[in-house]
Design a protein around this motif. Sequence first.
Motif, PDB file in Angstrom:
ATOM      1  N   ASP A   1       0.808  -1.222   0.000  1.00  0.00           N
ATOM      2  CA  ASP A   1       0.000   0.000   0.000  1.00  0.00           C
ATOM      3  C   ASP A   1       0.840   1.271   0.000  1.00  0.00           C
ATOM      4  OD1 ASP A   1      -2.396  -1.443   0.001  1.00  0.00           O
ATOM      5  OD2 ASP A   1      -2.338  -1.677   2.179  1.00  0.00           O
ATOM      6  N   VAL A   2       2.131   1.156  -0.281  1.00  0.00           N
ATOM      7  CA  VAL A   2       2.991   2.334  -0.335  1.00  0.00           C
ATOM      8  C   VAL A   2       3.590   2.458  -1.732  1.00  0.00           C
ATOM      9  CG1 VAL A   2       3.531   2.301   2.124  1.00  0.00           C
ATOM     10  CG2 VAL A   2       5.001   1.058   0.530  1.00  0.00           C
ATOM     11  N   CYS A   3       4.041   3.661  -2.051  1.00  0.00           N
ATOM     12  CA  CYS A   3       4.672   3.905  -3.348  1.00  0.00           C
ATOM     13  C   CYS A   3       5.543   5.149  -3.233  1.00  0.00           C
ATOM     14  CB  CYS A   3       3.613   4.092  -4.443  1.00  0.00           C
ATOM     15  SG  CYS A   3       2.501   5.477  -4.165  1.00  0.00           S
ATOM     16  N   PRO A   4       6.455   5.357  -4.166  1.00  0.00           N
ATOM     17  CA  PRO A   4       7.280   6.567  -4.126  1.00  0.00           C
ATOM     18  C   PRO A   4       6.401   7.818  -4.136  1.00  0.00           C
ATOM     19  CG  PRO A   4       8.179   4.999  -5.691  1.00  0.00           C
ATOM     20  CD  PRO A   4       6.854   4.464  -5.281  1.00  0.00           C
ATOM     21  N   PRO A   5       6.724   8.810  -3.308  1.00  0.00           N
ATOM     22  CA  PRO A   5       5.879  10.008  -3.174  1.00  0.00           C
ATOM     23  C   PRO A   5       6.148  11.041  -4.266  1.00  0.00           C
ATOM     24  CG  PRO A   5       7.709  10.144  -1.636  1.00  0.00           C
ATOM     25  CD  PRO A   5       7.842   8.816  -2.337  1.00  0.00           C
ATOM     26  N   ILE A   6       5.667  10.752  -5.464  1.00  0.00           N
ATOM     27  CA  ILE A   6       5.840  11.677  -6.583  1.00  0.00           C
ATOM     28  C   ILE A   6       4.475  12.234  -6.976  1.00  0.00           C
ATOM     29  CG2 ILE A   6       7.871  10.394  -7.397  1.00  0.00           C
ATOM     30  CD1 ILE A   6       6.110   9.302  -9.685  1.00  0.00           C
ATOM     31  N   PRO A   7       4.438  13.371  -7.689  1.00  0.00           N
ATOM     32  CA  PRO A   7       3.156  13.941  -8.128  1.00  0.00           C
ATOM     33  C   PRO A   7       2.573  13.167  -9.318  1.00  0.00           C
ATOM     34  CG  PRO A   7       4.911  15.618  -8.106  1.00  0.00           C
ATOM     35  CD  PRO A   7       5.562  14.275  -8.022  1.00  0.00           C
ATOM     36  N   TYR A   8       1.774  12.153  -9.022  1.00  0.00           N
ATOM     37  CA  TYR A   8       1.253  11.278 -10.079  1.00  0.00           C
ATOM     38  C   TYR A   8       0.311  12.005 -11.035  1.00  0.00           C
ATOM     39  CZ  TYR A   8       3.377   7.383  -7.604  1.00  0.00           C
ATOM     40  OH  TYR A   8       4.288   6.538  -7.023  1.00  0.00           O
ATOM     41  N   ASP A   9      -0.191  13.180 -10.650  1.00  0.00           N
ATOM     42  CA  ASP A   9      -1.077  13.940 -11.531  1.00  0.00           C
ATOM     43  C   ASP A   9      -0.375  14.384 -12.808  1.00  0.00           C
ATOM     44  OD1 ASP A   9      -3.191  13.668  -9.856  1.00  0.00           O
ATOM     45  OD2 ASP A   9      -3.021  15.654  -8.937  1.00  0.00           O
ATOM     46  N   GLY A  10       0.950  14.411 -12.793  1.00  0.00           N
ATOM     47  CA  GLY A  10       1.701  14.826 -13.981  1.00  0.00           C
ATOM     48  C   GLY A  10       1.862  13.731 -15.013  1.00  0.00           C
ATOM     49  N   ILE A  11       1.426  12.515 -14.694  1.00  0.00           N
ATOM     50  CA  ILE A  11       1.609  11.368 -15.595  1.00  0.00           C
ATOM     51  C   ILE A  11       0.488  11.310 -16.631  1.00  0.00           C
ATOM     52  CG2 ILE A  11       1.634   8.828 -15.699  1.00  0.00           C
ATOM     53  CD1 ILE A  11       2.980   8.911 -12.925  1.00  0.00           C
ATOM     54  N   GLY A  12       0.849  10.981 -17.867  1.00  0.00           N
ATOM     55  CA  GLY A  12      -0.136  10.872 -18.945  1.00  0.00           C
ATOM     56  C   GLY A  12       0.175   9.719 -19.875  1.00  0.00           C
ATOM     57  N   GLN A  13      -0.458   9.725 -21.025  1.00  0.00           N
ATOM     58  CA  GLN A  13      -0.381   8.599 -21.952  1.00  0.00           C
ATOM     59  C   GLN A  13       0.995   8.426 -22.601  1.00  0.00           C
ATOM     60  OE1 GLN A  13      -3.586   9.044 -24.727  1.00  0.00           O
ATOM     61  NE2 GLN A  13      -5.155   8.406 -23.257  1.00  0.00           N
ATOM     62  N   ASP A  14       1.813   9.459 -22.576  1.00  0.00           N
ATOM     63  CA  ASP A  14       3.149   9.344 -23.165  1.00  0.00           C
ATOM     64  C   ASP A  14       4.171   8.743 -22.197  1.00  0.00           C
ATOM     65  OD1 ASP A  14       2.437  10.376 -25.637  1.00  0.00           O
ATOM     66  OD2 ASP A  14       2.834  12.454 -25.036  1.00  0.00           O
ATOM     67  N   HIS A  15       3.757   8.488 -20.969  1.00  0.00           N
ATOM     68  CA  HIS A  15       4.691   8.023 -19.944  1.00  0.00           C
ATOM     69  C   HIS A  15       4.918   6.513 -20.003  1.00  0.00           C
ATOM     70  CE1 HIS A  15       4.315  11.990 -18.087  1.00  0.00           C
ATOM     71  NE2 HIS A  15       5.349  11.662 -17.325  1.00  0.00           N
ATOM     72  N   TYR A  16       6.084   6.126 -19.552  1.00  0.00           N
ATOM     73  CA  TYR A  16       6.484   4.721 -19.384  1.00  0.00           C
ATOM     74  C   TYR A  16       7.011   4.593 -17.959  1.00  0.00           C
ATOM     75  CZ  TYR A  16       9.178   0.395 -20.548  1.00  0.00           C
ATOM     76  OH  TYR A  16       9.704  -0.875 -20.604  1.00  0.00           O
ATOM     77  N   LEU A  17       6.285   3.853 -17.147  1.00  0.00           N
ATOM     78  CA  LEU A  17       6.696   3.624 -15.756  1.00  0.00           C
ATOM     79  C   LEU A  17       7.230   2.203 -15.624  1.00  0.00           C
ATOM     80  CD1 LEU A  17       5.105   6.247 -15.362  1.00  0.00           C
ATOM     81  CD2 LEU A  17       4.211   5.302 -13.214  1.00  0.00           C
ATOM     82  N   TYR A  18       8.451   2.104 -15.140  1.00  0.00           N
ATOM     83  CA  TYR A  18       9.115   0.803 -14.976  1.00  0.00           C
ATOM     84  C   TYR A  18       9.456   0.625 -13.500  1.00  0.00           C
ATOM     85  CZ  TYR A  18      12.149  -3.172 -16.096  1.00  0.00           C
ATOM     86  OH  TYR A  18      12.701  -4.422 -16.188  1.00  0.00           O
ATOM     87  N   ASP A  19       9.099  -0.527 -12.947  1.00  0.00           N
ATOM     88  CA  ASP A  19       9.376  -0.810 -11.539  1.00  0.00           C
ATOM     89  C   ASP A  19      10.259  -2.049 -11.444  1.00  0.00           C
ATOM     90  OD1 ASP A  19       9.287  -1.124  -8.746  1.00  0.00           O
ATOM     91  OD2 ASP A  19       7.213  -0.438  -8.658  1.00  0.00           O
ATOM     92  N   LEU A  20      11.392  -1.947 -10.759  1.00  0.00           N
ATOM     93  CA  LEU A  20      12.261  -3.107 -10.586  1.00  0.00           C
ATOM     94  C   LEU A  20      11.612  -4.191  -9.727  1.00  0.00           C
ATOM     95  CD1 LEU A  20      14.362  -1.232 -11.873  1.00  0.00           C
ATOM     96  CD2 LEU A  20      16.026  -2.052 -10.221  1.00  0.00           C
ATOM     97  N   ILE A  21      10.606  -3.814  -8.953  1.00  0.00           N
ATOM     98  CA  ILE A  21       9.895  -4.776  -8.099  1.00  0.00           C
ATOM     99  C   ILE A  21       9.060  -5.718  -8.980  1.00  0.00           C
ATOM    100  CG2 ILE A  21       8.071  -4.998  -6.346  1.00  0.00           C
ATOM    101  CD1 ILE A  21       9.003  -2.200  -5.317  1.00  0.00           C
ATOM    102  N   TYR A  22       8.995  -6.994  -8.576  1.00  0.00           N
ATOM    103  CA  TYR A  22       8.175  -7.958  -9.319  1.00  0.00           C
ATOM    104  C   TYR A  22       7.140  -8.643  -8.435  1.00  0.00           C
ATOM    105  CZ  TYR A  22      11.319 -11.427  -7.252  1.00  0.00           C
ATOM    106  OH  TYR A  22      12.037 -12.183  -6.365  1.00  0.00           O
ATOM    107  N   ASN A  23       7.195  -8.387  -7.134  1.00  0.00           N
ATOM    108  CA  ASN A  23       6.201  -8.947  -6.203  1.00  0.00           C
ATOM    109  C   ASN A  23       5.730  -7.833  -5.279  1.00  0.00           C
ATOM    110  OD1 ASN A  23       4.598 -10.586  -4.628  1.00  0.00           O
ATOM    111  ND2 ASN A  23       6.294 -11.474  -3.462  1.00  0.00           N
ATOM    112  N   PRO A  24       4.498  -7.325  -5.489  1.00  0.00           N
ATOM    113  CA  PRO A  24       3.422  -7.852  -6.336  1.00  0.00           C
ATOM    114  C   PRO A  24       3.644  -7.578  -7.821  1.00  0.00           C
ATOM    115  CG  PRO A  24       2.739  -5.770  -5.400  1.00  0.00           C
ATOM    116  CD  PRO A  24       4.072  -6.103  -4.770  1.00  0.00           C
ATOM    117  N   GLU A  25       2.833  -8.232  -8.636  1.00  0.00           N
ATOM    118  CA  GLU A  25       2.949  -8.074 -10.082  1.00  0.00           C
ATOM    119  C   GLU A  25       2.700  -6.624 -10.500  1.00  0.00           C
ATOM    120  OE1 GLU A  25       0.785  -9.857 -14.084  1.00  0.00           O
ATOM    121  OE2 GLU A  25       0.789 -11.038 -12.243  1.00  0.00           O
ATOM    122  N   GLU A  26       1.726  -5.992  -9.859  1.00  0.00           N
ATOM    123  CA  GLU A  26       1.478  -4.571 -10.108  1.00  0.00           C
ATOM    124  C   GLU A  26       1.593  -3.816  -8.790  1.00  0.00           C
ATOM    125  OE1 GLU A  26      -1.518  -2.067 -12.830  1.00  0.00           O
ATOM    126  OE2 GLU A  26      -2.493  -2.848 -11.025  1.00  0.00           O
TER     127      GLU A  26
END
Length: 252
Positions: free
Chosen positions: A191-216
């Motif tokens: 239930d935690v995530c990096p504290p970034i302003p997610y409102d700035g994210i749109g359809q041109d973005h690519y988010l990559y997470d090194l974590i694999y557990n959980p899947e998302e």
Amino acid sequence: MKKLGLIGYPLGHSFSKKYYMDKMEKENIVGIDYDLYPIPSIIEFPSLFTDGNTTFVGCNVTIPYKQAVMPYLQELSDEAREIGAVNCITIQHLPAGATKLVGYNTDAYGFEKSLRRYWNPEKHNKALVLGNGGAAKAVLYVLKKLGVSVQLVSRSKSETAISYEELSTEAIAATHLIINCTPLGTFPDVDVCPPIPYDGIGQDHYLYDLIYNPEETLFLKQGRLKGAVTKNGFEMLVLQADKNWEIWQQAK
């Protein structure tokens, strides 16, 4: 019986052991065993392959020893030398009890091949890398190789990184590749995530997470809900594991 394994501390559930044991069973590979070696101190590492232990021929390296193991090695691959971290070692047993240890970094290989699946060099030529610990080293190496300009983001401002507090919505909107190299969101703390302003994210973005557990992770979920392309670290893990196996087989 030749022995391979994973060194680190502590070692809980291991992707590596299950992956390699399953691989050997499926491909009917015999004469090789893969086990976990949780060593509380790196000074215990040589005991695994000295004093007549000539069957130990290679290992993976995980936290906290990817850098600490390097003084025990006689040779480094170009990637390992530049990154300053090792996750794969071959051990050659020489006459008179001597050994030759060579260190590699296959995290870089796994990350690059996995990242490229959705990477657009025109859209994703600037990146925010969240976290500046050991996990970020291979990521930074690959991004430099690809010609991507990078801004590191960390909990505290430093000479090389800005703090999360300094990260604006506008900066997020203008930087279409965001890579999470922190453990934030790893099971069981989903239930935690990096504290970034997610409102700035749109359809041109690519988010990559090194974590694999959980899947998302929550980081990826927030990106997906904003229309971004997302990818977790599982494929990177599989690719580096296969590369390790290839290195061990070539070192025979």
